[in-house]
Write a protein that holds these residues in place. Structure first.
Motif, short mmCIF file in Angstrom:
data_model
loop_
_atom_site.label_atom_id
_atom_site.label_comp_id
_atom_site.label_asym_id
_atom_site.label_seq_id
_atom_site.Cartn_x
_atom_site.Cartn_y
_atom_site.Cartn_z
N PHE A 200 0.85 -1.21 0.11
CA PHE A 200 -0.04 0.14 0.00
C PHE A 200 0.65 1.37 0.00
N THR A 201 0.66 1.96 -1.06
CA THR A 201 1.90 2.99 -1.30
C THR A 201 1.21 4.43 -1.02
N ALA A 202 -0.33 4.32 -1.30
CA ALA A 202 -1.02 5.51 -0.71
C ALA A 202 -1.83 5.26 0.23
N PRO A 338 12.94 2.60 -5.82
CA PRO A 338 13.89 1.42 -5.84
C PRO A 338 13.37 0.64 -4.67
N GLU A 339 13.22 1.05 -3.51
CA GLU A 339 12.87 0.37 -2.38
C GLU A 339 11.62 -0.31 -2.27
N VAL A 340 10.60 0.56 -3.01
CA VAL A 340 9.31 -0.27 -3.30
C VAL A 340 9.27 -1.43 -4.36
N ARG A 341 10.10 -1.10 -5.49
CA ARG A 341 10.08 -2.32 -6.29
C ARG A 341 10.93 -3.37 -5.63
N LEU A 342 11.82 -2.95 -4.94
CA LEU A 342 12.50 -4.35 -4.29
C LEU A 342 11.83 -5.01 -3.20
N LEU A 343 10.80 -4.38 -2.66
CA LEU A 343 9.90 -5.17 -1.72
C LEU A 343 9.03 -5.77 -2.47
N ALA A 344 8.44 -5.23 -3.54
CA ALA A 344 7.33 -6.09 -4.36
C ALA A 344 7.99 -7.47 -5.07
N GLN A 345 9.57 -7.22 -5.39
CA GLN A 345 10.09 -8.20 -5.85
C GLN A 345 10.19 -9.30 -5.24
N ALA A 346 10.68 -9.12 -3.77
CA ALA A 346 10.75 -10.21 -2.74
C ALA A 346 9.57 -10.66 -2.42
N VAL A 347 8.42 -10.01 -2.20
CA VAL A 347 7.26 -10.76 -2.23
C VAL A 347 6.73 -11.56 -3.33
N ALA A 356 1.48 -6.68 -5.21
CA ALA A 356 0.44 -5.68 -5.89
C ALA A 356 0.81 -4.33 -5.29
N ILE A 357 0.64 -3.39 -6.07
CA ILE A 357 0.60 -1.96 -5.53
C ILE A 357 -0.83 -1.48 -5.62
N ARG A 358 -1.23 -1.20 -4.22
CA ARG A 358 -2.67 -0.72 -3.94
C ARG A 358 -2.70 0.41 -3.10
N GLY A 359 -3.96 0.92 -2.79
CA GLY A 359 -4.08 1.94 -2.00
C GLY A 359 -4.63 1.42 -0.43
N ALA A 360 -4.38 1.91 0.43
CA ALA A 360 -4.72 1.55 1.81
C ALA A 360 -6.21 2.01 1.94
N PRO A 361 -7.17 1.37 2.50
CA PRO A 361 -8.56 1.34 2.53
C PRO A 361 -8.76 1.80 3.97
N TYR A 362 -7.74 2.25 4.81
CA TYR A 362 -7.69 2.80 6.12
C TYR A 362 -6.75 3.96 6.45
N TRP A 363 -6.68 4.61 7.54
CA TRP A 363 -5.73 5.58 7.85
C TRP A 363 -4.86 4.87 8.88
N SER A 364 -3.71 5.12 8.81
CA SER A 364 -2.61 4.71 9.57
C SER A 364 -1.47 5.57 9.65
N ALA A 406 9.63 -13.69 2.56
CA ALA A 406 9.76 -12.60 1.58
C ALA A 406 10.20 -11.12 2.43
N PHE A 407 9.93 -11.12 3.69
CA PHE A 407 10.63 -9.90 4.32
C PHE A 407 12.13 -10.00 4.63
N ALA A 408 12.53 -11.44 4.93
CA ALA A 408 13.78 -11.63 4.91
C ALA A 408 14.72 -11.48 3.56
N ALA A 409 13.97 -11.98 2.39
CA ALA A 409 14.72 -11.49 1.23
C ALA A 409 14.89 -10.16 1.20
N PHE A 410 13.91 -9.25 1.29
CA PHE A 410 13.94 -7.86 1.19
C PHE A 410 15.09 -7.43 1.94
#
Length: 419
Positions: A200-202, A338-347, A356-364, A406-410
């Protein structure tokens, strides 16, 4: 390090699934309803020390309510990655009654049923926190060292609903400390709100408004001596719905959708009498790039323009300030970082159906990092927001274990020049 099939196989082979599941069950088994985060914070501090983290700190942001931070150092002079999540959960009222007589009756039992781990906080967001710790442990078991400094921050007071809490006091203290130089400033952050391992990038912004409509009560037999607040509220509601329609007519955001205003509650009425008071509660959604100040101005203009009796008094209050006095600001980072692309690649290397790149359906709380500190921040973690805050809260075991790999690969690749 390249994120490829060989790295994923190496990490999967080194993963201690029993220990990882055990950590999440211990996390769920340590109650931390907002305002009572201390026991869980102590557990996390112990886990960080067990990982060999340096500078593990347990610092109160309010009496008896600590944040926990720690550092796993990478190679000298590298970049810094922050892994952050909130320690508090919503309440458990109704849970035991919903699941009475079943394995899931204890909201803190961490029961494993039908391939999922159940319990309050399982998805929101103890799975995310446990993923970060288990991923760091997995790297060590696989004989790998992250090239970047790994910063951990586990903070309280994100959730609302408990009296005197839920104003983001924990992350406010964290951000203030970073601004003051009390802690290192990260280059990128992953906030482990549940996303089902998408990114969630937005996220939307929001404000909550309570509108008090005050007239004058009177006995029903002589209504001319009163001023009907409920009648005025009807006119104000019509203005609010028209304002929402105008908001929804704006162009949508590609990830977050359209802005809107939602009336969430109405209270009013008299006892066989002209209603003297009525209250309206609403929430308003903003898109990235929109201003809360402008949103307030537009809302108040719509309410003030409603043609009510001049004797009616209308007051507006904003009870849910977060990183802004009236609410929470929207935020967005580029999916092309680049960091976003790398995390997506790891997952995607672990779960091709996720990442996938999505928007958050919440506020945090990403705006405290992205907007206030200028630290690009995304949300990513196992868990489904659709069952969080409900009596159905659970996390799929396989998704949680995939998230750890996935997180470990990232982490294994973050900070290298190619990243």
């Amino acid at each position: 390090m390249t994120i490829d099939a060989a790295l994923i196989a190496r990490l999967r082979g080194a993963l201690d699934e029993e220990a990882a599941v055990g950590l999440l069950r211990r996390a769920i088994g340590t109650p931390s309803v907002t305002g009572e985060e201390a026991a869980f914070a102590a557990l996390l501090a112990g886990e960080l020390r067990g990982l060999g983290a340096e500078a593990v700190t347990v610092t109160e942001f309010a009496p008896g309510r600590p944040n926990v931070t720690g550092l796993l150092p990478g190679a000298p002079g590298v970049r810094r990655l922050l892994l952050v999540g909130h320690t508090d959960t919503v309440h458990v009222r109704g849970w035991a009654e919903r699941w009475a007589g079943s394995e899931r009756e204890d909201p803190f039992g961490g029961a494993i049923v039908d391939g999922a781990i159940w319990g309050r906080g399982s998805g929101d967001l103890k799975a995310g926190i446990s993923t970060t710790l288990s991923a760091a442990r997995l790297l060590a078991r696989a004989g790998l060292r992250p090239p970047a400094d790994l910063l951990f921050a586990f903070i309280g007071d994100e959730e609302g609903g408990e009296p005197g809490t839920g104003v983001s006091a924990g992350i406010k203290a964290l951000a203030a400390g970073i601004e003051a130089g009390a802690g290192p400033r990260p280059d990128f952050a992953v906030y482990v709100e549940p996303t089902r391992l998408d990114l969630f990038t937005a996220q939307m912004g929001f404000l909550i408004c309570d509108i008090a409509v005050t007239g004058r009560s009177a006995y029903f037999g002589v209504p001319e001596t009163g001023v009907d607040a409920l009648k005025a509220a009807h006119v104000i509601l019509a203005a609010l719905f028209a304002h929402s329609a105008a908001l929804e007519a704006r162009a949508p955001h590609a990830l977050v959708g359209r802005p809107f205003l939602l009336v969430t509650a109405i209270q009013g009425g008299g006892y066989i009498a002209v209603p003297g008071e009525c209250r309206i509660s609403l929430i308003l959604k903003l898109l990235p790039g929109e201003s809360l100040d402008d949103a307030v101005a537009g809302l108040e203009a719509a309410v003030r323009a409603a043609p009510v009796d001049p004797a009616i008094q209308v007051t507006l209050a904003y009870p849910s300030g977060r990183d802004h006095p009236v609410g929470g600001t929207p935020t967005e980072v580029s999916p092309e970082l680049p960091e976003v692309r790398l995390l997506a690649q790891a997952v995607q290397a672990v779960r091709p159906d996720r990442g996938a790149i999505r928007g958050a359906p919440y506020w945090s709380e990403a705006p405290f990092l992205a907007n206030r500190l200028g630290v690009p921040t995304v949300y990513c973690a196992p868990g489904d927001i659709a069952n969080c805050h409900t009596l159905e809260e659970h996390v799929i075991v396989d998704e949680y274990l995939d998230g750890i790999v996935a997180f470990a690969a990232f982490l294994a690749a973050f900070g290298e020049p190619s990243a």
